[in-house]
Write a protein that holds these residues in place. Structure first.
Motif, PDB file in Angstrom:
ATOM      1  N   LEU A 290       9.549   5.114   0.941  1.00 61.20           N
ATOM      2  CA  LEU A 290      11.156   5.284   0.861  1.00 61.20           C
ATOM      3  C   LEU A 290      11.586   4.645  -0.373  1.00 61.20           C
ATOM      4  O   LEU A 290      12.222   5.131  -1.183  1.00 61.20           O
ATOM      5  N   SER A 291      11.013   3.281  -0.197  1.00 62.44           N
ATOM      6  CA  SER A 291      11.577   2.204  -1.399  1.00 62.44           C
ATOM      7  C   SER A 291      11.221   2.872  -2.687  1.00 62.44           C
ATOM      8  O   SER A 291      11.927   2.871  -3.838  1.00 62.44           O
ATOM      9  N   SER A 292       9.683   3.369  -2.563  1.00 66.24           N
ATOM     10  CA  SER A 292       9.191   3.591  -3.858  1.00 66.24           C
ATOM     11  C   SER A 292       9.943   4.726  -4.317  1.00 66.24           C
ATOM     12  O   SER A 292      10.165   5.019  -5.661  1.00 66.24           O
ATOM     13  N   ARG A 293      10.207   5.847  -3.551  1.00 64.30           N
ATOM     14  CA  ARG A 293      10.733   7.141  -3.767  1.00 64.30           C
ATOM     15  C   ARG A 293      12.177   6.631  -4.356  1.00 64.30           C
ATOM     16  O   ARG A 293      12.639   7.450  -5.261  1.00 64.30           O
TER      17      ARG A 293
ATOM     18  N   LEU B 230       2.064   6.278  -7.377  1.00 63.48           N
ATOM     19  CA  LEU B 230       0.624   6.780  -7.823  1.00 63.48           C
ATOM     20  C   LEU B 230       0.901   8.500  -7.945  1.00 63.48           C
ATOM     21  O   LEU B 230       0.664   8.996  -8.948  1.00 63.48           O
ATOM     22  N   THR B 231       1.396   8.916  -6.759  1.00 61.97           N
ATOM     23  CA  THR B 231       1.805  10.430  -6.844  1.00 61.97           C
ATOM     24  C   THR B 231       2.569  11.021  -7.887  1.00 61.97           C
ATOM     25  O   THR B 231       2.451  11.901  -8.471  1.00 61.97           O
ATOM     26  N   TYR B 232       3.641  10.012  -8.242  1.00 67.64           N
ATOM     27  CA  TYR B 232       4.545  10.184  -9.157  1.00 67.64           C
ATOM     28  C   TYR B 232       3.925   9.802 -10.741  1.00 67.64           C
ATOM     29  O   TYR B 232       4.961   9.720 -11.612  1.00 67.64           O
ATOM     30  N   GLY B 233       2.928   9.294 -10.751  1.00 65.96           N
ATOM     31  CA  GLY B 233       2.366   8.879 -12.053  1.00 65.96           C
ATOM     32  C   GLY B 233       2.853   7.422 -12.322  1.00 65.96           C
ATOM     33  O   GLY B 233       2.488   7.281 -13.676  1.00 65.96           O
TER      34      GLY B 233
ATOM     35  N   ARG C 196       0.830  -1.291  -0.104  1.00 67.48           N
ATOM     36  CA  ARG C 196      -0.099  -0.100  -0.169  1.00 67.48           C
ATOM     37  C   ARG C 196       0.683   1.156   0.172  1.00 67.48           C
ATOM     38  O   ARG C 196       0.598   2.195  -0.705  1.00 67.48           O
ATOM     39  N   ALA C 197       2.091   1.260   0.804  1.00 68.06           N
ATOM     40  CA  ALA C 197       2.766   2.488   1.007  1.00 68.06           C
ATOM     41  C   ALA C 197       3.630   2.383  -0.336  1.00 68.06           C
ATOM     42  O   ALA C 197       3.630   3.768  -0.897  1.00 68.06           O
ATOM     43  N   VAL C 198       4.012   1.535  -0.937  1.00 66.07           N
ATOM     44  CA  VAL C 198       4.711   1.543  -2.262  1.00 66.07           C
ATOM     45  C   VAL C 198       3.757   2.220  -3.360  1.00 66.07           C
ATOM     46  O   VAL C 198       4.124   3.045  -4.106  1.00 66.07           O
TER      47      VAL C 198
END
Lengths: 322, 322
Positions: free
Chosen positions: B291-294, B86-89, B79-81
């Motif tokens: 953080l991983s996603s970023r 999604l925020t970054y498209g 969910r966090a990922v």
DNA sequence: CTGAAAGCGCTTACAG
DNA sequence: CTGAAAGCGCTTACAG
């Protein structure tokens, strides 16, 4: 990465011939086939699925849309859907809507753009029109979206009846039902089943909303049990809800099952982790997921399906809370 | 569905011009732009992402590979990922390997074929070579795959130390550790932290394997507690493992926390649903996923990342089992 | 049985 | 500022 041209060059044939052996379609001579196969192996060639998708307008993917992946009911479902899909050569894309209509819409857009071959829906926030407009094979899983959409559900009403009968049978004389979200078919059905049996036995009851969320269930239970301590039997709309009720009961020093009996709905592993282990109405979660997957794939492959509505039986599982 | 040609025709310009306004790239006159925008709106045109992907070799998707989606730790992470992606498209494709190497390989193949832009891995069954061969941005989440791969983990060793200290502090004099799978870094670290502290305090201890599975933990606990009833403190390798231990303890009539203290690891919601509620070492699960996603997206977009190794602190949460 | 060509729906040098 | 053309990597009529 090698392309079909590289293979064609290597095998000294045209790309058309390579494509034919790839798809086992059309005539290809033994020699040509062998040369192609050899070249494929040599170059470690794998056809580019995006290019294929572009031409075929079919991606070999199916979408599974769930409202809340952190609710343990859905990962179980997802696993079943995926198992079957993989068997038939399809890949599953899991979409978590977080119960937000906007996210669901975005996902629909994205899935359609990616040429998914079909969608399994366990959400119902959009209107029937939206689903129709997708023009894509759909299966409604644990939801009812319309008569023309194949549907897989548990017999929620019957399960709820059994749960309620069980509580009464165990001597409960003042019941409560912590129902799921209003307007969500399975939750509504469970409520109706509960109501029918309670009224038929002329047992007084309360109904409160808990939305299938543990925190909401806990706070609702805190309030209800404080205000109405005579309640001696709870039918929770889901196992997660039941866990919330049990937490509240524990805080308020209601002993389970002596003072208060609790039964859940779902049959997820969580239930047996609780102390005392939770009595529940078990759904055939894996079966539901697997069946939905099969139904969707049949639709995609234009094969006939036996029925439009599958209504799976539930099973009363008696454990420590009743 | 309308295509770029339809839009071009409608707006009386070339497809190149339409493409330019779509991508906000290159020069386009005001009039042309307006005509295109109008045509797009009129035709309800949306660019075909498969065609884009084919040309760009980039799909805007990132893969998230998890070993077992029914383990509640992973949905939280997912969910966090997803939130950040999604925020970054970006769209997240969730891949459940069921701890099977073959499935993991297949997914890698598929993800690469679909031109995903990067992968977040919470599994480690394949060799470093396999990961390198992907030639794709990767982030290792809750796993360590190699020095050249950005990594996000909790400080498992330190957390384990705290858990063990806590048990000793609470008066335990014979400890047991139910460790996770051997060779899986976080599990190994927790084991080492436990061992260090136990030996430093000269407390006798047993270690058994539970693989993070509730059933395995329960049966192992059944055996251990039967054979070594002197054990008065358990550090479980995960909250799920702890739930298994608690089930066994309950069956064997070990009272918790009087006779046996138990502490878990993870801090998933399950812990607070247990009775008594589980003490645990809480990881910042959401933070880890986000953080991983970023980090992955920064890599994809060739932006600099601050560090290759993120080691997030854990937090001791004292509840009813200690 | 096989290959050249057109096309799936985009993007991007290139020339004007 | 704009369009014609080539190309991303496939598939499939069509002609031979």
């Amino acid at each position: 990465m090698a392309t079909i041209r590289d293979v064609a060059k290597q095998a000294k044939v045209s790309v058309a011939t390579v494509s034919r052996v790839l798809n086992k379609k059309g005539y290809v001579s033994k020699e040509a086939e062998e040369a192609v196969l050899k070249a494929i192996k040599m170059l470690d060639y794998r056809p580019n699925s995006v290019a294929r998708t572009l031409y075929n307008k079919s991606s070999g993917m199916i979408g599974l849309v769930v409202p809340d992946i952190t609710n343990p009911f859905f990962p179980e479902l997802a696993r079943a859907v995926e198992d079957v899909a993989l068997t038939y050569g399809y890949t599953v894309v899991l979409c978590n809507t977080d119960e937000m209509v906007e996210k669901e819409k975005k996902y629909f857009e994205a899935l359609k753009q990616k040429y998914v071959d079909g969608i399994i829906l366990t959400t119902s926030s959009l209107s029937t029109e939206d689903y129709d407009r997708l023009e894509l094979p759909i299966v409604a899983l644990d939801r009812e979206l319309g008569d023309n959409i194949p549907t897989v559900v548990s017999n929620n009403r019957q399960g709820a009846r059994e749960a309620t009968e069980h509580l009464i049978h165990r001597g409960c004389r003042y019941l409560a039902h912590f129902r799921g979200p209003v307007g969500v078919a399975p939750a509504d059905e469970r409520y109706l089943g509960f109501k029918e049996v309670a009224e038929q036995h002329e047992i007084p009851y309360k109904v409160v909303n808990a939305d299938f969320h543990i925190d909401k269930a806990e706070s609702a239970a805190n309030e209800l049990l404080t205000n109405t301590p005579l309640i001696d039997g709870v039918f929770a709309g889901s196992d997660v809800t039941a866990a919330g009720v049990m937490k509240a009961a524990h805080t308020l020093n209601f002993s389970i099952p002596d003072q208060l009996k609790v039964i859940g709905f779902d049959g997820i592993p969580l239930g047996s982790m609780l102390v005392p282990p939770l009595s529940t109405i078990e759904q055939s979660i894996y079966k539901m997921g697997a069946l939905s997957s099969r139904l969707l794939i049949k639709q995609i492959e234009k094969k006939p399906i036996d029925a439009m509505y599958y209504d799976l039986p539930t099973k009363l599982v008696i454990r420590g809370t009743t």
